[in-house]
Design an enzyme around this catalytic site. Sequence first.
Site: not given
Ligand code: ADP
Ligand code: MG
Ligand code: MG
Length: 443
Positions: A195, A315, A334, A188, A131, A133, A52, A244, A332
Site C-alpha cells: 500500500e 475497522r 472502506r 500490507e 489508500e 492497495e 474517435d 479506502h 473513511e
Molecule cells: P488509516 O491508517 O487511518 O487508514 P492512513 O494514515 O493510512 O489512514 O491514511 C490517511 C489518509 O487520509 C491519507 O491519504 C491522508 O492524506 C488522508 N487525510 C488526512 N486528512 C484528510 C482530510 N482532512 N481529508 C481527506 N483525507 C485526509
Molecule cells: Mg491498508
Molecule cells: Mg485506511
Amino acid sequence: PTWTREAIFEDAQEKNVHFIRLAFSDVNGILKNVEIPVSQLDKALDNEMAFDGSSIDGFVRIEEADMKLYPDLNTWTVFPWGSDDRKVAILICDIYTTDGEPFAGDPRGNLRRMVEKLDDLGFSAFNLGPEPEFFLFKLAEDGNPTTRVNDVGGYFDVAPVDLGENCRREIVLILEDLGFEIEASHHEVAIGQHEIDFKYTDVVDACDKIQLFKLIVKTVARKYNLHATFMPKPIYGINGSGMHCNMSLFKGSENVFFDADSETQLSETAMQFIAGVLEHAKAITAVANPIVNSYKRLVSGYEAPVNIAWSTRNRSPLIRIPAARGKSTRVELRSVDPAANPYLALAAILGAGLKGIEDEMVAPAPISRNVYKMTADELVNGGIDKLPSSLSRALDELEIDSVVQDALGAHITANFISSKRIECQEYLHQVTDWELNTYLEQY
Ligand code: ADP
Ligand code: MG
Ligand code: MG
C-alpha cells in the site's frame, strides 16, 4: 502547481520532452491516450486534438463519434523514463464535443460538474486521500503475469529486503519526483501486497493522481520483472486489495467536518454527509466495486466491509471515522476498491453525501462492536443492512437510485449499466475451476 501555457513550453524544452500523451479515462476507469510529438503541443493546447469517441468503451455510437481533448494544464507531468533527449510527458484532458460542449459521457468532466455544486452549498473543496492497495506478482518465463508472490512479508513487516520492497521504494521515489506527497508506504496484510498512501488533495486532482499512480506502479513493477495488479481479489482465502477513501469538505482552510464543541468533535455537516452515503451505499457499490471480482473481496473476515454501518473506532464497518480531528477530521469509506473508476466512484459518493447535507439527514447511531461478530438477528434488530453481494445486485440498486444516477449523469448511468449487465451475464455462464473441482468427480 499551477501551469501556464508558456511554462509548459519552457518545461518541455528544458526537459527535452519529445512526446506528449493526451490522456483521459473511459467508463471502466482505464486510462486511454493519444500520443503526439512536441510539434503538435501548440495545437493540443488550443484544444484542437480530435479523436474517435466511438472506439472508447462507454462513450458514443459511431454516428456521433468525433470528440475533442481539452488538456488540463495543471496536470502537466514529465515522466522520468525515456532517454534524456526523448522524454515523455502527460496531460490529462477533459472531453468535449465538436460543438464545444462538455461531453456528458466523460467521467472526469462529470466529476467536475459535481464539484461545482459545492459552491452552491457554501463549500470550497471536497478532499480525497486514497489508500490504494495492490499485489506484486512474479512474471512467468514467457512474460505473462502469474499469481505467485515473491515475498513472505506481512503487515508492516521488516522482512529481509526483497524484490517487492525495492520495487516499492523506486515507485515512491518516482512518485515524489512527479510531485506526489507520499505519506506512507508499507507491506500490507497479505503476502505480496503493498500500500502507498499519498496526501489528500482536491478530489479531481486526487483522482488524476490515482490514474497516474496505477500507471507508474505497473510500469516500475515491469522493470523488476513483476506484475502489479489492482484486481480487488486476486487470491482466494487472503485479503483482497481495497482503496479506502478518506474524505472531507472544506470551507476555505477550515475543515467543516470538525466541530470542537460536539461530543464526538464531528460536525452536524459530517453526520449528514455520513447519513447520505449510508442511505445510498448500495447504489454507490455499483461504481465503487464495479467488477465481478470486487464482490469476492466484500466478504466477512478479510477487513473489507459487508454491512452498512459506521463506527468511530472499529475497522469492520463500511465507514470509519479515524481518531484524528482538527484539519484531519475525515470520513473513511472502506468499500471502494482499486478497480473503481475513481471519477465515477467519487462523483457517486459526493452526490450521496451532499444529498445528506441538503436534506439534513440524520445518521444512525454508530456501532462500536465488530460487525463481523454480530449474529444475523443482532444485525436485523440493529437495523444494519448489507451491501449488495454481487455486481448484478449492485446494478439493481443503481437502477432504482435517482440520487446516484444524477451524480453520474444519465449518459454515464445508461452506458455503465448496459456494459456491466453484459459482464455479469458473461460471468454467470462460466464454468469455474471451483465447480470442476467440486462436482466433476462427485456427479
Ligand atoms: P488509516 O491508517 O487511518 O487508514 P492512513 O494514515 O493510512 O489512514 O491514511 C490517511 C489518509 O487520509 C491519507 O491519504 C491522508 O492524506 C488522508 N487525510 C488526512 N486528512 C484528510 C482530510 N482532512 N481529508 C481527506 N483525507 C485526509
Ligand atoms: Mg491498508
Ligand atoms: Mg485506511
